[in-house]
Design a protein around this motif. Structure first.
Motif, PDB file in Angstrom:
ATOM      1  N   ARG A 165      -1.951 -12.099  30.556  1.00 29.62           N
ATOM      2  CA  ARG A 165      -1.453 -13.292  31.444  1.00 29.62           C
ATOM      3  C   ARG A 165      -2.307 -14.350  31.208  1.00 29.62           C
ATOM      4  N   TYR A 166      -3.756 -14.039  30.911  1.00 32.63           N
ATOM      5  CA  TYR A 166      -4.529 -15.365  30.765  1.00 32.63           C
ATOM      6  C   TYR A 166      -4.066 -16.201  29.422  1.00 32.63           C
ATOM      7  N   ASP A 167      -3.648 -15.447  28.462  1.00 27.65           N
ATOM      8  CA  ASP A 167      -3.112 -16.156  27.323  1.00 27.65           C
ATOM      9  C   ASP A 167      -1.824 -16.953  27.568  1.00 27.65           C
ATOM     10  N   GLU A 168      -0.933 -16.346  28.381  1.00 25.53           N
ATOM     11  CA  GLU A 168       0.325 -17.049  28.649  1.00 25.53           C
ATOM     12  C   GLU A 168       0.163 -18.366  29.760  1.00 25.53           C
ATOM     13  N   GLY A 173      -1.132 -24.269  29.954  1.00 26.06           N
ATOM     14  CA  GLY A 173      -1.945 -25.729  29.873  1.00 26.06           C
ATOM     15  C   GLY A 173      -2.764 -25.557  31.572  1.00 26.06           C
ATOM     16  N   MET A 174      -2.564 -24.037  32.056  1.00 24.51           N
ATOM     17  CA  MET A 174      -3.197 -23.945  33.277  1.00 24.51           C
ATOM     18  C   MET A 174      -4.665 -23.621  33.290  1.00 24.51           C
ATOM     19  N   GLU A 175      -5.661 -24.271  33.958  1.00 23.33           N
ATOM     20  CA  GLU A 175      -7.008 -23.686  34.098  1.00 23.33           C
ATOM     21  C   GLU A 175      -7.122 -22.402  34.901  1.00 23.33           C
ATOM     22  N   VAL A 176      -7.587 -21.289  34.178  1.00 21.71           N
ATOM     23  CA  VAL A 176      -7.788 -20.152  34.799  1.00 21.71           C
ATOM     24  C   VAL A 176      -8.937 -19.528  34.194  1.00 21.71           C
ATOM     25  N   LYS A 177      -9.665 -18.419  35.088  1.00 20.28           N
ATOM     26  CA  LYS A 177     -10.539 -17.700  34.736  1.00 20.28           C
ATOM     27  C   LYS A 177     -10.205 -16.224  34.533  1.00 20.28           C
ATOM     28  N   PHE A 178     -10.722 -15.696  33.309  1.00 17.65           N
ATOM     29  CA  PHE A 178     -10.181 -14.275  33.032  1.00 17.65           C
ATOM     30  C   PHE A 178     -10.684 -13.489  34.081  1.00 17.65           C
ATOM     31  N   LYS A 183      -9.154  -9.355  38.250  1.00 22.40           N
ATOM     32  CA  LYS A 183      -9.353  -8.831  39.558  1.00 22.40           C
ATOM     33  C   LYS A 183      -8.098  -8.535  40.569  1.00 22.40           C
ATOM     34  N   ASN A 184      -7.307  -9.904  40.066  1.00 24.40           N
ATOM     35  CA  ASN A 184      -6.195  -9.829  40.573  1.00 24.40           C
ATOM     36  C   ASN A 184      -4.976  -8.569  39.967  1.00 24.40           C
ATOM     37  N   VAL A 185      -5.203  -8.386  38.728  1.00 15.99           N
ATOM     38  CA  VAL A 185      -4.317  -7.376  38.230  1.00 15.99           C
ATOM     39  C   VAL A 185      -4.744  -5.903  38.828  1.00 15.99           C
ATOM     40  N   LYS A 186      -6.026  -5.798  38.955  1.00 16.17           N
ATOM     41  CA  LYS A 186      -6.411  -4.468  39.409  1.00 16.17           C
ATOM     42  C   LYS A 186      -6.242  -4.218  41.092  1.00 16.17           C
ATOM     43  N   ASP A 187      -5.984  -5.501  41.589  1.00 13.96           N
ATOM     44  CA  ASP A 187      -5.744  -5.535  43.100  1.00 13.96           C
ATOM     45  C   ASP A 187      -4.545  -5.275  43.143  1.00 13.96           C
TER      46      ASP A 187
END
Length: 235
Positions: A165-168, A173-178, A183-187
């Motif tokens: 998801r991070y790579d995608e 061009g989105m700024e995201v933190k792994f 955490k979102n995946v686990k939640d």
């Protein structure tokens, strides 16, 4: 690809960010089956609400929608040129309209309504009577099509799914933190497995597919093998 005289139902369930929809679409195209996009069905109901004035200041007229839900019919047909499924709302091709931002911004509210879900599950089950379908989700093999001849349950480690998801998102061009994505995946995993209605769980007869380390081609070959086995035993 499908030489079987008897068509089957293929149910693909599993955790978020496992690529279920992509694999379901690819498999359906390879074997000449219809892919039922449950998300598109909720989008079509949302489009109906927009077109028929059931949204006021972002709120849905739930009593009116409950009266009309029986008149909302969704179907899928293969586009002869692309061999991809197109979504039809009451006989009209709405594939492009349901992908607009207006629909995207409202669909979560519509999909949370219990009678909408019940109506769409009934329509999905009706589609299943003709067999020859592939459908993915969280509860297809347990709730929607418990009688399906081939059930696949897809998983991968939370870290692998978060990285995908991070790579995608970075590619867009989105700024995201792994760490936030992980955490979102686990939640999401916890919520999916512990929700009251149709929680995510592997059906007793579902074949487990851990695609953590599989390439797209390896996964496709594996799915086709399972399909061949299922259609041979179904005849």
């Amino acid at each position: 690809m499908n030489n079987s005289t008897r068509k089957i139902i293929i149910a693909i369930d599993g955790f978020s960010s496992c690529g279920k929809s992509t694999m379901a679409k690819d498999l359906a195209r390879a074997i000449g089956y219809i892919y039922i996009d449950s998300g598109a069905m909720y989008r079509a109901v949302t489009l109906y609400c927009i077109k028929n004035g059931l949204f006021t200041n972002g709120e849905i007229n739930i009593p009116e929608l409950e009266l009309r839900i029986k008149d909302i019919h969704i179907s899928f047909k293969l586009d002869e040129k692309t061999n991809l499924p197109q979504t039809y709302l009451n006989g009209e091709n709405v594939e492009e309209e349901i992908r607009t931002m207006e629909v995207s911004s409202k669909v979560s509210r519509v999909s949370a309504i219990d009678f909408v879900r019940e109506a769409l599950v009934n329509q999905q089950q009706e589609m299943g009577k003709e067999k020859g379908i592939v459908m993915d989700g969280r509860d297809i093999g347990t709730t929607v099509f418990p009688e399906s001849e081939l059930k696949i349950f897809v998983t991968a480690s939370p870290e692998i799914r978060a990285l995908r998801r991070y790579d995608e998102m970075v590619a867009k061009g989105m700024e995201v933190k792994f760490e936030e994505i992980l955490k979102n995946v686990k939640d999401r995993d916890y919520q999916d497995q512990n929700r009251e209605v149709s929680p995510l769980k592997r059906a007793a007869d579902a074949i487990l597919l851990d695609n953590s380390l599989l390439t797209v081609d390896e996964q496709k070959d594996w799915l086709l093998q399972q399909f061949e086995k299922a259609t041979q035993t179904s005849n």
